[in-house]
Every structure is written in C-alpha cells, then in structure tokens.
Scaffold this motif. Structure first.
Motif, PDB file in Angstrom:
ATOM      1  N   ASP A   1      35.730   9.632 -37.404  1.00 56.91           N
ATOM      2  CA  ASP A   1      34.800   8.783 -37.784  1.00 56.91           C
ATOM      3  C   ASP A   1      34.946   7.229 -37.244  1.00 56.91           C
ATOM      4  O   ASP A   1      34.163   6.625 -36.821  1.00 56.91           O
ATOM      5  CB  ASP A   1      34.640   8.753 -39.319  1.00 56.91           C
ATOM      6  CG  ASP A   1      33.881  10.107 -39.725  1.00 56.91           C
ATOM      7  OD1 ASP A   1      33.478  10.659 -39.158  1.00 56.91           O
ATOM      8  OD2 ASP A   1      34.105  10.293 -41.029  1.00 56.91           O
ATOM      9  N   LEU A   2      36.202   6.809 -37.348  1.00 58.58           N
ATOM     10  CA  LEU A   2      36.413   5.566 -36.844  1.00 58.58           C
ATOM     11  C   LEU A   2      36.344   5.418 -35.398  1.00 58.58           C
ATOM     12  O   LEU A   2      35.850   4.315 -34.918  1.00 58.58           O
ATOM     13  CB  LEU A   2      38.114   5.437 -37.293  1.00 58.58           C
ATOM     14  CG  LEU A   2      38.173   4.987 -38.817  1.00 58.58           C
ATOM     15  CD1 LEU A   2      39.879   4.947 -38.952  1.00 58.58           C
ATOM     16  CD2 LEU A   2      37.492   3.905 -39.154  1.00 58.58           C
ATOM     17  N   GLY A   3      36.824   6.453 -34.519  1.00 58.71           N
ATOM     18  CA  GLY A   3      36.264   6.350 -33.408  1.00 58.71           C
ATOM     19  C   GLY A   3      35.039   6.408 -33.037  1.00 58.71           C
ATOM     20  O   GLY A   3      34.573   5.594 -31.886  1.00 58.71           O
ATOM     21  N   ARG A   4      34.198   7.159 -33.648  1.00 58.14           N
ATOM     22  CA  ARG A   4      32.695   6.791 -33.351  1.00 58.14           C
ATOM     23  C   ARG A   4      31.976   5.454 -33.626  1.00 58.14           C
ATOM     24  O   ARG A   4      31.470   5.203 -33.069  1.00 58.14           O
ATOM     25  CB  ARG A   4      31.831   8.120 -34.180  1.00 58.14           C
ATOM     26  CG  ARG A   4      31.891   9.245 -33.509  1.00 58.14           C
ATOM     27  CD  ARG A   4      31.074  10.253 -34.231  1.00 58.14           C
ATOM     28  NE  ARG A   4      31.463  10.725 -35.574  1.00 58.14           N
ATOM     29  CZ  ARG A   4      32.398  11.583 -35.627  1.00 58.14           C
ATOM     30  NH1 ARG A   4      33.026  12.246 -34.796  1.00 58.14           N
ATOM     31  NH2 ARG A   4      32.703  11.783 -37.107  1.00 58.14           N
ATOM     32  N   LEU A   5      32.547   4.896 -35.096  1.00 55.39           N
ATOM     33  CA  LEU A   5      31.978   3.654 -35.192  1.00 55.39           C
ATOM     34  C   LEU A   5      32.652   2.632 -34.159  1.00 55.39           C
ATOM     35  O   LEU A   5      31.979   1.475 -33.845  1.00 55.39           O
ATOM     36  CB  LEU A   5      32.865   3.139 -36.381  1.00 55.39           C
ATOM     37  CG  LEU A   5      32.110   3.796 -37.499  1.00 55.39           C
ATOM     38  CD1 LEU A   5      32.912   3.635 -39.024  1.00 55.39           C
ATOM     39  CD2 LEU A   5      30.776   3.180 -37.817  1.00 55.39           C
ATOM     40  N   GLY A   6      33.953   2.661 -33.560  1.00 53.99           N
ATOM     41  CA  GLY A   6      34.390   1.866 -32.576  1.00 53.99           C
ATOM     42  C   GLY A   6      33.584   1.832 -31.247  1.00 53.99           C
ATOM     43  O   GLY A   6      33.225   0.964 -30.609  1.00 53.99           O
ATOM     44  N   GLY A   7      33.167   3.105 -31.114  1.00 61.74           N
ATOM     45  CA  GLY A   7      32.356   3.427 -29.820  1.00 61.74           C
ATOM     46  C   GLY A   7      31.098   2.677 -29.945  1.00 61.74           C
ATOM     47  O   GLY A   7      30.399   2.120 -29.157  1.00 61.74           O
ATOM     48  N   LEU A   8      30.480   2.953 -31.275  1.00 63.50           N
ATOM     49  CA  LEU A   8      29.022   2.128 -31.595  1.00 63.50           C
ATOM     50  C   LEU A   8      29.383   0.822 -31.402  1.00 63.50           C
ATOM     51  O   LEU A   8      28.405   0.120 -30.783  1.00 63.50           O
ATOM     52  CB  LEU A   8      28.628   2.598 -32.914  1.00 63.50           C
ATOM     53  CG  LEU A   8      27.961   4.127 -33.105  1.00 63.50           C
ATOM     54  CD1 LEU A   8      27.809   4.384 -34.199  1.00 63.50           C
ATOM     55  CD2 LEU A   8      26.677   4.244 -32.032  1.00 63.50           C
ATOM     56  N   LEU A   9      30.519   0.217 -31.983  1.00 60.51           N
ATOM     57  CA  LEU A   9      30.627  -1.187 -31.989  1.00 60.51           C
ATOM     58  C   LEU A   9      30.796  -1.923 -30.436  1.00 60.51           C
ATOM     59  O   LEU A   9      30.014  -2.945 -30.089  1.00 60.51           O
ATOM     60  CB  LEU A   9      31.895  -1.721 -32.766  1.00 60.51           C
ATOM     61  CG  LEU A   9      32.077  -2.987 -33.042  1.00 60.51           C
ATOM     62  CD1 LEU A   9      30.921  -3.928 -33.794  1.00 60.51           C
ATOM     63  CD2 LEU A   9      33.450  -3.072 -33.951  1.00 60.51           C
ATOM     64  N   LYS A  10      31.525  -0.984 -29.695  1.00 58.11           N
ATOM     65  CA  LYS A  10      31.659  -1.532 -28.293  1.00 58.11           C
ATOM     66  C   LYS A  10      30.464  -1.398 -27.748  1.00 58.11           C
ATOM     67  O   LYS A  10      30.123  -2.300 -26.851  1.00 58.11           O
ATOM     68  CB  LYS A  10      32.783  -0.414 -27.542  1.00 58.11           C
ATOM     69  CG  LYS A  10      32.911  -0.677 -26.387  1.00 58.11           C
ATOM     70  CD  LYS A  10      34.054   0.437 -25.794  1.00 58.11           C
ATOM     71  CE  LYS A  10      34.247   0.047 -24.226  1.00 58.11           C
ATOM     72  NZ  LYS A  10      35.120   1.073 -23.713  1.00 58.11           N
ATOM     73  N   MET A  11      29.508  -0.447 -27.748  1.00 58.90           N
ATOM     74  CA  MET A  11      28.299  -0.324 -27.392  1.00 58.90           C
ATOM     75  C   MET A  11      27.461  -1.614 -27.522  1.00 58.90           C
ATOM     76  O   MET A  11      26.727  -2.217 -26.625  1.00 58.90           O
ATOM     77  CB  MET A  11      27.338   1.090 -27.804  1.00 58.90           C
ATOM     78  CG  MET A  11      26.020   1.349 -26.873  1.00 58.90           C
ATOM     79  SD  MET A  11      25.244   2.655 -27.788  1.00 58.90           S
ATOM     80  CE  MET A  11      24.847   2.107 -29.274  1.00 58.90           C
ATOM     81  N   TRP A  12      27.504  -1.792 -28.705  1.00 58.67           N
ATOM     82  CA  TRP A  12      26.706  -3.028 -29.268  1.00 58.67           C
ATOM     83  C   TRP A  12      27.222  -4.219 -28.667  1.00 58.67           C
ATOM     84  O   TRP A  12      26.292  -5.041 -28.257  1.00 58.67           O
ATOM     85  CB  TRP A  12      26.514  -3.180 -30.769  1.00 58.67           C
ATOM     86  CG  TRP A  12      25.838  -2.537 -31.529  1.00 58.67           C
ATOM     87  CD1 TRP A  12      25.799  -1.101 -32.059  1.00 58.67           C
ATOM     88  CD2 TRP A  12      24.461  -3.006 -31.897  1.00 58.67           C
ATOM     89  NE1 TRP A  12      24.740  -1.029 -32.666  1.00 58.67           N
ATOM     90  CE2 TRP A  12      23.653  -1.844 -32.565  1.00 58.67           C
ATOM     91  CE3 TRP A  12      23.834  -4.020 -31.726  1.00 58.67           C
ATOM     92  CZ2 TRP A  12      22.593  -2.089 -33.082  1.00 58.67           C
ATOM     93  CZ3 TRP A  12      22.414  -4.108 -32.197  1.00 58.67           C
ATOM     94  CH2 TRP A  12      21.833  -3.045 -32.887  1.00 58.67           C
TER      95      TRP A  12
END
Length: 125
Positions: A69-80
């Motif tokens: 979950d944290l990895g997905r959130l980090g990925g979304l944050l990076k995308m943003w």
C-alpha cells in the motif's frame, strides 16, 4: 572416573529418530520456522521446552500488504510530482491537497507497520 575430557553433545551418543520423508520435511520446516537446526528443535521438544517460531507469518503477511500500500501511495505521489501534463488540469490547491492526503496516508501506514512490528516483538519475549 574423570579422565579430564569435557563432555559435549558432539562427543555423546546420538538418539536416532526414524521418520518418513514427508515427516522429515515437516520437522525440518518447523525447525527452520523456529530458527533452529533439526537437532536443536527436536532436543528442545524432547526436553519439554516450548519451541517458538521466529516469525508470525500472519504478521509478516500483514506487513507485506501495508508495504505494498505504501509503495502504491509513493508511486502515485511520484506520478503527481513528475507528470506535468496531467497536473495542468488541476489547481495548485487541488495538487497540494492530494499530496497532503497521500503523505498523511503514508504516515498512517508507517505507524501501522510500527504497531504490527511491536506486536511481533512482544510475542517473542
């Protein structure tokens, strides 16, 4: 009669345990889960000691899910933060709010991981 030699496990006669191949595999797997050799595992059982596993696999699975979950959130944050084209359709306030929410969820996930790790450590004592 004391001849001066120290008695060790290696110098003592072994106890043999005959088992089927699948029983041997099961014993070895249980020993590995407890962080012990097969001999140490069987010795502890035979002497009446409680053999504890070194890992609580349910907790490890829970930690893996939190980490994902944290990895997905980090990925979304990076995308943003890196995708300029997609960001153009959002206001600065929307972007800030989204980043703030993502950071809060990451912090919540980290706290949950600490809680799970603490329960695992407490079980080992």
């Amino acid at each position: 009669m004391d001849d001066g030699k120290q008695v060790t496990r290696k110098s003592s006669p072994p106890i043999k345990v005959y088992c089927l191949p699948d029983e041997k595999e099961q014993i070895e797997a249980q020993a590995r889960a407890a962080g012990l050799s097969s001999a140490a595992y069987l010795r502890q059982l035979g002497l009446g000691f409680e053999v504890r596993g070194i890992l609580d696999y349910e907790k490890v699975d829970e930690l893996a899910k939190i980490s994902a979950d944290l990895g997905r959130l980090g990925g979304l944050l990076k995308m943003w933060l890196s995708n300029d084209e997609r960001l153009q359709q959002f206001s600065e306030a929307q972007i800030e709010k989204t980043i703030k929410v993502a950071m809060e969820r990451i912090e919540e996930g980290q706290e949950e991981m600490r809680r799970v790790m603490q329960t695992v450590l407490m079980q080992q004592r």
